[in-house]
Write a protein that holds these residues in place. Sequence first.
Motif, PDB file in Angstrom:
ATOM      1  N   GLN A  66      35.265  25.203  35.966  1.00 54.08           N
ATOM      2  CA  GLN A  66      35.580  24.249  35.185  1.00 54.08           C
ATOM      3  C   GLN A  66      36.278  24.256  33.913  1.00 54.08           C
ATOM      4  N   THR A  67      36.903  22.857  33.309  1.00 55.76           N
ATOM      5  CA  THR A  67      38.133  23.096  32.785  1.00 55.76           C
ATOM      6  C   THR A  67      37.299  22.710  30.954  1.00 55.76           C
ATOM      7  N   PRO A  68      37.704  22.105  30.878  1.00 61.50           N
ATOM      8  CA  PRO A  68      37.171  21.463  29.393  1.00 61.50           C
ATOM      9  C   PRO A  68      37.562  20.271  29.461  1.00 61.50           C
ATOM     10  N   GLY A  69      36.280  19.318  29.158  1.00 64.75           N
ATOM     11  CA  GLY A  69      36.083  17.901  28.769  1.00 64.75           C
ATOM     12  C   GLY A  69      36.232  17.551  31.024  1.00 64.75           C
ATOM     13  N   LYS A  70      35.886  18.341  31.444  1.00 63.79           N
ATOM     14  CA  LYS A  70      35.893  17.805  33.185  1.00 63.79           C
ATOM     15  C   LYS A  70      34.190  18.782  33.529  1.00 63.79           C
ATOM     16  N   SER A  71      33.783  18.138  34.966  1.00 63.06           N
ATOM     17  CA  SER A  71      32.923  18.090  35.582  1.00 63.06           C
ATOM     18  C   SER A  71      32.880  19.559  36.535  1.00 63.06           C
ATOM     19  N   ARG A  72      31.704  20.735  36.419  1.00 64.65           N
ATOM     20  CA  ARG A  72      31.933  21.513  37.806  1.00 64.65           C
ATOM     21  C   ARG A  72      32.326  21.373  38.956  1.00 64.65           C
ATOM     22  N   GLU A  73      33.283  22.128  39.370  1.00 65.90           N
ATOM     23  CA  GLU A  73      33.938  21.539  41.016  1.00 65.90           C
ATOM     24  C   GLU A  73      33.965  22.954  41.519  1.00 65.90           C
ATOM     25  N   LEU A  74      33.559  22.596  43.073  1.00 64.49           N
ATOM     26  CA  LEU A  74      32.991  23.858  44.259  1.00 64.49           C
ATOM     27  C   LEU A  74      34.725  23.888  44.182  1.00 64.49           C
ATOM     28  N   VAL A  75      34.493  25.556  44.432  1.00 62.05           N
ATOM     29  CA  VAL A  75      35.778  26.187  44.780  1.00 62.05           C
ATOM     30  C   VAL A  75      35.650  26.202  46.121  1.00 62.05           C
ATOM     31  N   ALA A  76      34.181  27.122  46.934  1.00 60.32           N
ATOM     32  CA  ALA A  76      34.573  27.432  48.401  1.00 60.32           C
ATOM     33  C   ALA A  76      32.774  27.850  48.070  1.00 60.32           C
ATOM     34  N   GLN A  77      32.507  28.028  48.708  1.00 64.99           N
ATOM     35  CA  GLN A  77      30.647  28.126  49.437  1.00 64.99           C
ATOM     36  C   GLN A  77      30.201  28.970  50.720  1.00 64.99           C
ATOM     37  N   ILE A  78      30.040  30.210  50.589  1.00 69.81           N
ATOM     38  CA  ILE A  78      29.448  30.554  52.430  1.00 69.81           C
ATOM     39  C   ILE A  78      27.937  30.745  52.629  1.00 69.81           C
ATOM     40  N   SER A  79      27.367  30.173  53.908  1.00 67.17           N
ATOM     41  CA  SER A  79      26.451  29.935  53.806  1.00 67.17           C
ATOM     42  C   SER A  79      25.539  31.712  54.308  1.00 67.17           C
ATOM     43  N   SER A  80      24.212  31.781  54.339  1.00 71.90           N
ATOM     44  CA  SER A  80      24.462  33.137  55.264  1.00 71.90           C
ATOM     45  C   SER A  80      24.114  33.366  56.339  1.00 71.90           C
ATOM     46  N   GLY A  81      24.596  32.665  57.371  1.00 73.66           N
ATOM     47  CA  GLY A  81      25.422  32.016  58.582  1.00 73.66           C
ATOM     48  C   GLY A  81      27.146  32.180  58.513  1.00 73.66           C
ATOM     49  N   GLY A  82      27.249  32.179  58.059  1.00 76.74           N
ATOM     50  CA  GLY A  82      28.591  32.677  57.849  1.00 76.74           C
ATOM     51  C   GLY A  82      29.673  31.254  57.547  1.00 76.74           C
ATOM     52  N   SER A  83      28.777  30.217  57.657  1.00 78.84           N
ATOM     53  CA  SER A  83      29.908  28.315  57.749  1.00 78.84           C
ATOM     54  C   SER A  83      30.251  28.326  56.431  1.00 78.84           C
ATOM     55  N   ILE A  84      31.905  27.971  55.748  1.00 78.45           N
ATOM     56  CA  ILE A  84      31.844  28.077  54.623  1.00 78.45           C
ATOM     57  C   ILE A  84      32.880  26.437  54.382  1.00 78.45           C
ATOM     58  N   ASN A  85      32.949  26.066  52.821  1.00 75.95           N
ATOM     59  CA  ASN A  85      33.664  25.173  52.679  1.00 75.95           C
ATOM     60  C   ASN A  85      34.384  25.742  51.599  1.00 75.95           C
ATOM     61  N   TYR A  86      35.680  24.743  51.853  1.00 80.06           N
ATOM     62  CA  TYR A  86      36.847  25.069  50.499  1.00 80.06           C
ATOM     63  C   TYR A  86      37.357  24.116  49.918  1.00 80.06           C
ATOM     64  N   ALA A  87      37.450  23.655  48.888  1.00 78.32           N
ATOM     65  CA  ALA A  87      37.899  22.636  48.238  1.00 78.32           C
ATOM     66  C   ALA A  87      39.089  22.448  48.683  1.00 78.32           C
ATOM     67  N   ASN A  88      39.875  20.946  48.720  1.00 75.81           N
ATOM     68  CA  ASN A  88      40.919  20.449  49.692  1.00 75.81           C
ATOM     69  C   ASN A  88      42.047  21.226  48.628  1.00 75.81           C
ATOM     70  N   SER A  89      42.020  21.581  47.241  1.00 75.17           N
ATOM     71  CA  SER A  89      43.285  22.029  46.321  1.00 75.17           C
ATOM     72  C   SER A  89      43.021  23.637  47.236  1.00 75.17           C
TER      73      SER A  89
END
Length: 116
Positions: free
Chosen positions: A39-62
């Motif tokens: 999160q940066t000032p004045g902006k909403s919190r955004e996803l960077v990356a996440q990983i499930s217990s099963g190993g599935s991963i998502n990344y922000a495009n940036s």
Amino acid sequence: QLQLVESGGGLVQAGESLRLSCAAEGDIRLINVMGWYRQTPGKSRELVAQISSGGSINYANSVKGRFTISRDNAKPKVSLQMNSLEPEDTAVYYCTAITWGMTNYWGQGTQVTVSS
């Protein structure tokens, strides 16, 4: 209840690397997904990356191709290796854990500053 303890962060120059880590304490059996938001000032919190217990991963495009998320389910602990950092990556980074019951827990946040 869960507590998330973050470490890492700091000030680096563009092109350099940092590693963030987050350890979960408490009833760790509850945890499904772990990850990082920023999160940066004045902006909403955004996803960077996440990983499930099963190993599935998502990344922000940036951050695709530059950041790598990893997880140790035994502890559990989640890490974010950030390479080729850019000034646009400057933010407060928050560790998150989402339980099987869809409750979201947050760490206290750690500042990452990338100078040009």
